[in-house]
Design a protein around this motif. Structure first.
Motif, PDB file in Angstrom:
ATOM      1  N   TYR A 247       2.093  18.388  38.616  1.00  4.37           N
ATOM      2  CA  TYR A 247       3.235  18.972  39.328  1.00  4.37           C
ATOM      3  C   TYR A 247       3.296  18.470  40.765  1.00  4.37           C
ATOM      4  N   VAL A 248       2.150  18.334  41.415  1.00  5.31           N
ATOM      5  CA  VAL A 248       2.116  17.881  42.806  1.00  5.31           C
ATOM      6  C   VAL A 248       2.718  16.490  42.923  1.00  5.31           C
ATOM      7  N   ALA A 249       2.383  15.611  41.974  1.00  8.56           N
ATOM      8  CA  ALA A 249       2.926  14.254  41.995  1.00  8.56           C
ATOM      9  C   ALA A 249       4.432  14.265  41.772  1.00  8.56           C
ATOM     10  N   ASP A 250       4.928  15.151  40.896  1.00 11.57           N
ATOM     11  CA  ASP A 250       6.360  15.232  40.643  1.00 11.57           C
ATOM     12  C   ASP A 250       7.116  15.675  41.889  1.00 11.57           C
ATOM     13  N   VAL A 251       6.552  16.642  42.619  1.00  6.07           N
ATOM     14  CA  VAL A 251       7.196  17.125  43.837  1.00  6.07           C
ATOM     15  C   VAL A 251       7.354  15.988  44.845  1.00  6.07           C
ATOM     16  N   ALA A 252       6.331  15.143  44.954  1.00 10.04           N
ATOM     17  CA  ALA A 252       6.340  14.071  45.947  1.00 10.04           C
ATOM     18  C   ALA A 252       7.114  12.844  45.500  1.00 10.04           C
ATOM     19  N   SER A 253       7.451  12.777  44.223  1.00 14.08           N
ATOM     20  CA  SER A 253       8.108  11.589  43.688  1.00 14.08           C
ATOM     21  C   SER A 253       9.567  11.512  44.120  1.00 14.08           C
ATOM     22  N   GLY A 254      10.054  10.300  44.268  1.00 15.66           N
ATOM     23  CA  GLY A 254      11.463  10.096  44.552  1.00 15.66           C
ATOM     24  C   GLY A 254      12.226   9.588  43.351  1.00 15.66           C
ATOM     25  N   SER A 255      11.617   9.610  42.187  1.00 18.01           N
ATOM     26  CA  SER A 255      12.244   9.089  40.985  1.00 18.01           C
ATOM     27  C   SER A 255      13.500   9.872  40.625  1.00 18.01           C
ATOM     28  N   ALA A 256      14.497   9.169  40.111  1.00 19.97           N
ATOM     29  CA  ALA A 256      15.719   9.822  39.646  1.00 19.97           C
ATOM     30  C   ALA A 256      15.601  10.250  38.189  1.00 19.97           C
ATOM     31  N   GLU A 257      14.570   9.782  37.493  1.00 23.94           N
ATOM     32  CA  GLU A 257      14.411  10.082  36.069  1.00 23.94           C
ATOM     33  C   GLU A 257      13.938  11.524  35.864  1.00 23.94           C
ATOM     34  N   LEU A 258      14.086  11.995  34.636  1.00 20.92           N
ATOM     35  CA  LEU A 258      13.639  13.335  34.292  1.00 20.92           C
ATOM     36  C   LEU A 258      12.126  13.428  34.408  1.00 20.92           C
ATOM     37  N   GLN A 259      11.672  14.384  35.198  1.00 24.91           N
ATOM     38  CA  GLN A 259      10.251  14.668  35.336  1.00 24.91           C
ATOM     39  C   GLN A 259      10.031  16.139  35.000  1.00 24.91           C
ATOM     40  N   SER A 260       8.930  16.430  34.352  1.00 27.13           N
ATOM     41  CA  SER A 260       8.643  17.821  34.020  1.00 27.13           C
ATOM     42  C   SER A 260       7.143  18.052  34.085  1.00 27.13           C
ATOM     43  N   SER A 261       6.776  19.182  34.646  1.00 27.35           N
ATOM     44  CA  SER A 261       5.381  19.601  34.683  1.00 27.35           C
ATOM     45  C   SER A 261       5.390  21.118  34.747  1.00 27.35           C
ATOM     46  N   ALA A 262       4.686  21.734  33.826  1.00 30.04           N
ATOM     47  CA  ALA A 262       4.811  23.180  33.644  1.00 30.04           C
ATOM     48  C   ALA A 262       4.323  23.975  34.855  1.00 30.04           C
ATOM     49  N   VAL A 263       5.165  24.910  35.287  1.00 27.83           N
ATOM     50  CA  VAL A 263       4.788  25.932  36.253  1.00 27.83           C
ATOM     51  C   VAL A 263       5.078  27.261  35.563  1.00 27.83           C
ATOM     52  N   VAL A 264       4.039  28.040  35.318  1.00 26.92           N
ATOM     53  CA  VAL A 264       4.173  29.250  34.513  1.00 26.92           C
ATOM     54  C   VAL A 264       3.747  30.452  35.341  1.00 26.92           C
ATOM     55  N   LEU A 295       9.560  21.572  28.832  1.00 26.42           N
ATOM     56  CA  LEU A 295       9.029  22.772  29.471  1.00 26.42           C
ATOM     57  C   LEU A 295       8.298  23.651  28.467  1.00 26.42           C
ATOM     58  N   ALA A 296       8.929  23.866  27.315  1.00 23.10           N
ATOM     59  CA  ALA A 296       8.310  24.721  26.298  1.00 23.10           C
ATOM     60  C   ALA A 296       6.998  24.133  25.806  1.00 23.10           C
TER      61      ALA A 296
END
Length: 384
Positions: A247-264, A295-296
């Motif tokens: 999730y930390v890497a996704d937050v910092a990423s500038g990618s326009a593609e779909l990124q997902s990492s579970a936060v529950v 996500l699921a």
């Protein structure tokens, strides 16, 4: 003298950031008018989970802002006359293998030097914190400073707490800024007429990029879409805010593609909230089955008990993304009297109090609570 159509300060946007700007300005003795084309928390704030995180932030300006805001949210939870569902639940970041755990430990070590409390949790202690967590994880880090609020309530109560110093005008879209002969701010224009003030705060979130473009104060804000799954009400099966290391890497990423990492995370009302996805698709509101499937899948990998639980609804929102992942906060040197408080991406709820304090102190000529140079709006002058 103030009239119905004049104020000391106009705030454009009644989300939690705009509400915080209005609240701290009112506490400083200013008369504030808050405008929103929809409603209180009708945009990004209403689609947020209410995250107040330090755990996902690299040492640097944003983490300093987050640590200040974390302290301020604790104070607000005690000061506001009505509840904002503030819950200091803490966060738990977990790693699936030893390599991921080593990366987490290094990240946490650097955060500690900046004032973050991060406690290593070995694999055999994870279930002490989260009994329903999947087995076989390598370990994790516990962040006691992470917390949560109910974002729409927080925005509403901040505005209410400003008393008669805050005038709220909803369903009123700002169509332009009024400027004087020297280019200084004089107020705003709406379909209902002109409103006058020597200062205007752009707290329009994802829609804030174009607000001041015609007067030379535009920002390259772009929407970054995200979905959240909501389960049926449950006993408290998830005690903390739990997410996987990527999730930390996704937050910092500038990618326009779909990124997902579970936060529950569980909620006081019972439903479990499952995020988070990120993608830059403009203002497309189309439901993404692929995003929800990811996500699921990721949530049940973390908490197998959720595999037999019904998801009763989903919602989405747009995070206000700026290219360097830092918000624009404070006076705009290009347009005297214009201040910005937008571009917080997914951290706006967490960073709202410190943002509001910076804006209020800027308008009243007082020293900011920290170095605001990294957030200066004119850093994007060539790209706006």
């Amino acid at each position: 003298m103030l009239t119905r159509n004049s104020a000391d300060l106009i705030v454009v946007g009644a989300g939690v950031v705009g509400a915080a700007c209005a609240y701290y300005a009112a506490r400083s003795g200013l008369r504030v008018t808050v405008l929103d084309r929809i409603s209180v928390a009708g945009g990004t704030t209403g689609a947020g989970e209410g995250n107040l995180l330090v755990s996902d932030k690299e040492p640097g300006p944003e983490l300093e802002l987050a640590l200040l805001s974390t302290r301020m949210w604790r104070e607000l939870a005690e000061e506001l006359p009505q509840g904002i569902e503030y819950e200091p639940k803490g966060g738990l970041v977990v790693a699936s293998d030893e390599a991921g755990l080593a990366t987490l430990k290094d990240f946490a070590s650097r955060q500690r030097t900046a004032g973050v409390t991060a406690e290593e949790v070995p694999a055999d202690r994870l279930h002490d914190l989260e009994p329903h967590l999947a087995s076989g994880l390598a370990g994790g880090l516990h962040y006691a400073q992470d917390a949560q609020v109910m974002p729409a309530l927080a925005a509403a109560h901040l505005l209410r707490a400003g008393g008669d110093r805050i005038r709220l005008r909803l369903g009123e879209e700002v169509t332009g800024l009024l400027v004087g002969a020297s280019g200084e701010i004089r107020g705003v224009r709406t379909a209902a007429g002109e409103l006058h003030a020597p200062y205007v705060v752009n707290a329009a979130g994802t829609w804030g990029g174009d607000l001041a473009r015609d007067v030379g104060g535009g920002l390259p804000v772009r929407p970054r879409r995200g979905f959240v799954l909501v389960t049926e009400p449950l006993p408290r099966v998830v005690r903390h805010k739990v997410y996987a290391a990527d999730y930390v890497a996704d937050v910092a990423s500038g990618s326009a593609e779909l990124q997902s990492s579970a936060v529950v995370e569980g909620t006081p009302a019972g439903p479990v909230l499952i995020g988070a996805t990120r993608e830059r698709v403009g203002f497309d509101r189309t439901l993404s089955v692929e995003a929800l499937r990811r996500l699921a899948t990721q949530a049940t990998a973390l908490f197998p008990v959720l595999a037999d639980v019904r998801a009763v609804r989903t919602y989405m929102g747009f995070r206000p993304y700026l290219p360097d992942h830092l918000p624009a906060i404070g006076p705009d040197s290009r347009v005297p009297g214009l201040l910005h408080a937008c571009g917080h991406e997914g951290a706006g709820i967490g960073l709202a109090p410190a943002t509001g304090l910076i804006v209020a102190r800027s308008v009243t000529g007082r020293e900011p609570p920290l170095d605001i140079a990294p957030f200066r709006p004119d850093r994007f002058a060539s790209a706006a």
